[in-house]
Design a protein around this motif. Sequence first.
Motif, PDB file in Angstrom:
ATOM      1  N   ILE A 145       0.846  -1.192   0.000  1.00  0.00           N
ATOM      2  CA  ILE A 145       0.000   0.000   0.000  1.00  0.00           C
ATOM      3  C   ILE A 145       0.880   1.240   0.000  1.00  0.00           C
ATOM      4  O   ILE A 145       1.923   1.279   0.648  1.00  0.00           O
ATOM      5  CB  ILE A 145      -0.946   0.027   1.229  1.00  0.00           C
ATOM      6  N   PHE A 146       0.446   2.241  -0.776  1.00  0.00           N
ATOM      7  CA  PHE A 146       1.055   3.552  -0.742  1.00  0.00           C
ATOM      8  C   PHE A 146      -0.037   4.531  -0.350  1.00  0.00           C
ATOM      9  O   PHE A 146      -0.997   4.715  -1.103  1.00  0.00           O
ATOM     10  CB  PHE A 146       1.670   3.913  -2.093  1.00  0.00           C
ATOM     11  N   LEU A 147       0.071   5.125   0.833  1.00  0.00           N
ATOM     12  CA  LEU A 147      -0.931   6.074   1.306  1.00  0.00           C
ATOM     13  C   LEU A 147      -0.765   7.368   0.506  1.00  0.00           C
ATOM     14  O   LEU A 147       0.131   8.172   0.763  1.00  0.00           O
ATOM     15  CB  LEU A 147      -0.753   6.325   2.801  1.00  0.00           C
ATOM     16  N   SER A 148      -1.641   7.560  -0.457  1.00  0.00           N
ATOM     17  CA  SER A 148      -1.412   8.604  -1.454  1.00  0.00           C
ATOM     18  C   SER A 148      -2.647   9.456  -1.653  1.00  0.00           C
ATOM     19  O   SER A 148      -3.720   9.197  -1.098  1.00  0.00           O
ATOM     20  CB  SER A 148      -1.029   7.951  -2.787  1.00  0.00           C
ATOM     21  N   GLY A 149      -2.480  10.469  -2.495  1.00  0.00           N
ATOM     22  CA  GLY A 149      -3.603  11.277  -2.909  1.00  0.00           C
ATOM     23  C   GLY A 149      -4.461  10.556  -3.930  1.00  0.00           C
ATOM     24  O   GLY A 149      -4.135   9.468  -4.394  1.00  0.00           O
ATOM     25  N   SER A 150      -5.551  11.196  -4.307  1.00  0.00           N
ATOM     26  CA  SER A 150      -6.494  10.578  -5.230  1.00  0.00           C
ATOM     27  C   SER A 150      -5.878  10.420  -6.614  1.00  0.00           C
ATOM     28  O   SER A 150      -5.230  11.333  -7.131  1.00  0.00           O
ATOM     29  CB  SER A 150      -7.756  11.432  -5.335  1.00  0.00           C
ATOM     30  N   ASN A 169       0.083   6.538  -9.147  1.00  0.00           N
ATOM     31  CA  ASN A 169      -0.817   5.380  -9.110  1.00  0.00           C
ATOM     32  C   ASN A 169      -1.106   4.848 -10.505  1.00  0.00           C
ATOM     33  O   ASN A 169      -1.327   3.649 -10.685  1.00  0.00           O
ATOM     34  CB  ASN A 169      -2.126   5.772  -8.421  1.00  0.00           C
ATOM     35  N   HIS A 170      -1.105   5.730 -11.494  1.00  0.00           N
ATOM     36  CA  HIS A 170      -1.378   5.314 -12.870  1.00  0.00           C
ATOM     37  C   HIS A 170      -0.166   4.635 -13.508  1.00  0.00           C
ATOM     38  O   HIS A 170      -0.295   4.044 -14.580  1.00  0.00           O
ATOM     39  CB  HIS A 170      -1.793   6.522 -13.706  1.00  0.00           C
ATOM     40  N   GLN A 171       0.995   4.739 -12.866  1.00  0.00           N
ATOM     41  CA  GLN A 171       2.222   4.192 -13.445  1.00  0.00           C
ATOM     42  C   GLN A 171       2.636   2.859 -12.839  1.00  0.00           C
ATOM     43  O   GLN A 171       3.655   2.284 -13.226  1.00  0.00           O
ATOM     44  CB  GLN A 171       3.364   5.213 -13.269  1.00  0.00           C
ATOM     45  N   ILE A 172       1.872   2.362 -11.883  1.00  0.00           N
ATOM     46  CA  ILE A 172       2.214   1.081 -11.272  1.00  0.00           C
ATOM     47  C   ILE A 172       2.075  -0.023 -12.317  1.00  0.00           C
ATOM     48  O   ILE A 172       1.029  -0.143 -12.972  1.00  0.00           O
ATOM     49  CB  ILE A 172       1.310   0.797 -10.057  1.00  0.00           C
ATOM     50  N   ASN A 187      -9.264   4.817  -3.056  1.00  0.00           N
ATOM     51  CA  ASN A 187      -8.174   5.781  -3.265  1.00  0.00           C
ATOM     52  C   ASN A 187      -8.686   7.109  -3.796  1.00  0.00           C
ATOM     53  O   ASN A 187      -8.032   8.138  -3.635  1.00  0.00           O
ATOM     54  CB  ASN A 187      -7.149   5.192  -4.235  1.00  0.00           C
ATOM     55  N   CYS A 188      -9.857   7.094  -4.430  1.00  0.00           N
ATOM     56  CA  CYS A 188     -10.409   8.321  -5.002  1.00  0.00           C
ATOM     57  C   CYS A 188     -11.171   9.170  -3.989  1.00  0.00           C
ATOM     58  O   CYS A 188     -11.570  10.298  -4.307  1.00  0.00           O
ATOM     59  CB  CYS A 188     -11.339   7.986  -6.177  1.00  0.00           C
TER      60      CYS A 188
END
Length: 499
Positions: A145-150, A169-172, A187-188
């Motif tokens: 998990i990466f606690l990230s922005g939307s 997140n789009h590059q994983i 996430n959103c």
Amino acid sequence: MKFKSLLAKPFASIIANKVKKEMQRAVEDQESIWQELIKTGRKTEFGRDHKFDQITSYENYKQAVPIRDYEQFRPYIDRIKEGKHNILWKGQPIYFAKTSGTTSGVKYIPISKDSIDHHFNTSRNAVFCNVVEIGDSTAFDGKLIFLSGSPELERVGGIPTGRLSGIANHQIPRYLRTNQLPTYETNCIEDWETKLGKIVEETLRQDMRLISGIPPWMQMYFDQLIEKGGKPVGELFPNFNLLVHGGVNFEPYRAKLMDSIGRKVHTIETYPASEGFFAFQDSQETEGLLLNTNAGIFYEFIPAAEIFDENPTRISLKDVQVGVNYALIVSTNAGLWAYNIGDTVKFLSTSPYRIVVTGRTKHFISAFGEHVIGEEVEHSLMSVAADSGVRITEFTVAPRIQVSGELPYHEWFVEFEQVPENMAAFAGEVDRQLRNKNIYYDDLLTGNILQTLKIRPVRKGGFIDYMKSIGKLGGQNKVPRLSNDRRIADEMEKYLDGR
């Protein structure tokens, strides 16, 4: 050992060996990158404006391209937002990373097709180097998990735009998608507290093995996990063994995070920013972060004391010295040119080039000429806290200039896990440590210009409530450790411990 960890092991070794080779040719790589940047830059509006066709050396470059901050770049960014091509870099950016500046409002940092892979690949390199050294690749068999922005992106001038963590997140890669939590829908969620509750629900009974994020928000995640699960995080996730962090100095948070986990895990520090991924921890055994010298970024360094001078000293990597505090300047394959990112760094070694982040150029206190920086206040507070067995949750420092009937002083707002029994003695020792670190501060106290610092205990959860009040709870947001004005300090008066 499962299939993914079996595959990861040889691939990680290849990456780690590549990183070791790059350590040895850092200066050569920097020269090559600079040449490529200038070659491409000649075809841009910025390059024409600055006569890139006449630049043949780094000395030419320094004369042609002055140091800039975002405000000075804004006219070029605005032209990109109008739909223009070949402004700062060839074509158009594929993303804008949206960040909030202290003076510039919202900033739109370009990410190009040439730069995007380095953002993910450097994070991968950090994990793989440490996995090889640790000798355990089983983290890839479980959930991460990466606690990230939307990850939801808007469009600005037709360009997908969002927080860097959301873009990332789009590059994983596809091979990690099945490992990734939380779900895209969770996430959103924009509201951090609502989102965190859903993340806890989705991860509580999963086989979490790698957890990444900014330390204060990881701590909030851990607190809720413990509250819901009734056990330390290390028991809830028995295979959890890698904690990846960045964004702020880890040391003020280390003790509490480890206590929440309840056992030792390996930690990996990273230094990502919207402008580029600058450095990462490549070893559990060596202090400092390895500068990312072969990733489309050309680095310059200005002695921090000169950063606001009209003609500061500018040097490239080959001329840096160990122990000097430098402002970090970057030119990148996303179209930033001699860009002052606002951070200061110090080299711990030059073979290889390892750094520590010492603070922000705009986050300092020099109300009386003391120029106290983040590294000094963090060392002073955390060393005394460690010796006293005291745990710090969060803190910020500002000058108190106008004081009736007494000398001015530095005011420290500190949220403690437990308030020290003898606050006066604790504050006195922090003050002594700061005097040892900063001779200008010491001179001001000796000369009766300042009085010793004062600590104001903040109630538990006070900093979280403050961040919530300004709409910056969660994601990549963090509390500035130092301010040269009272903007944050005056707000923190509302969150003091009333005892």
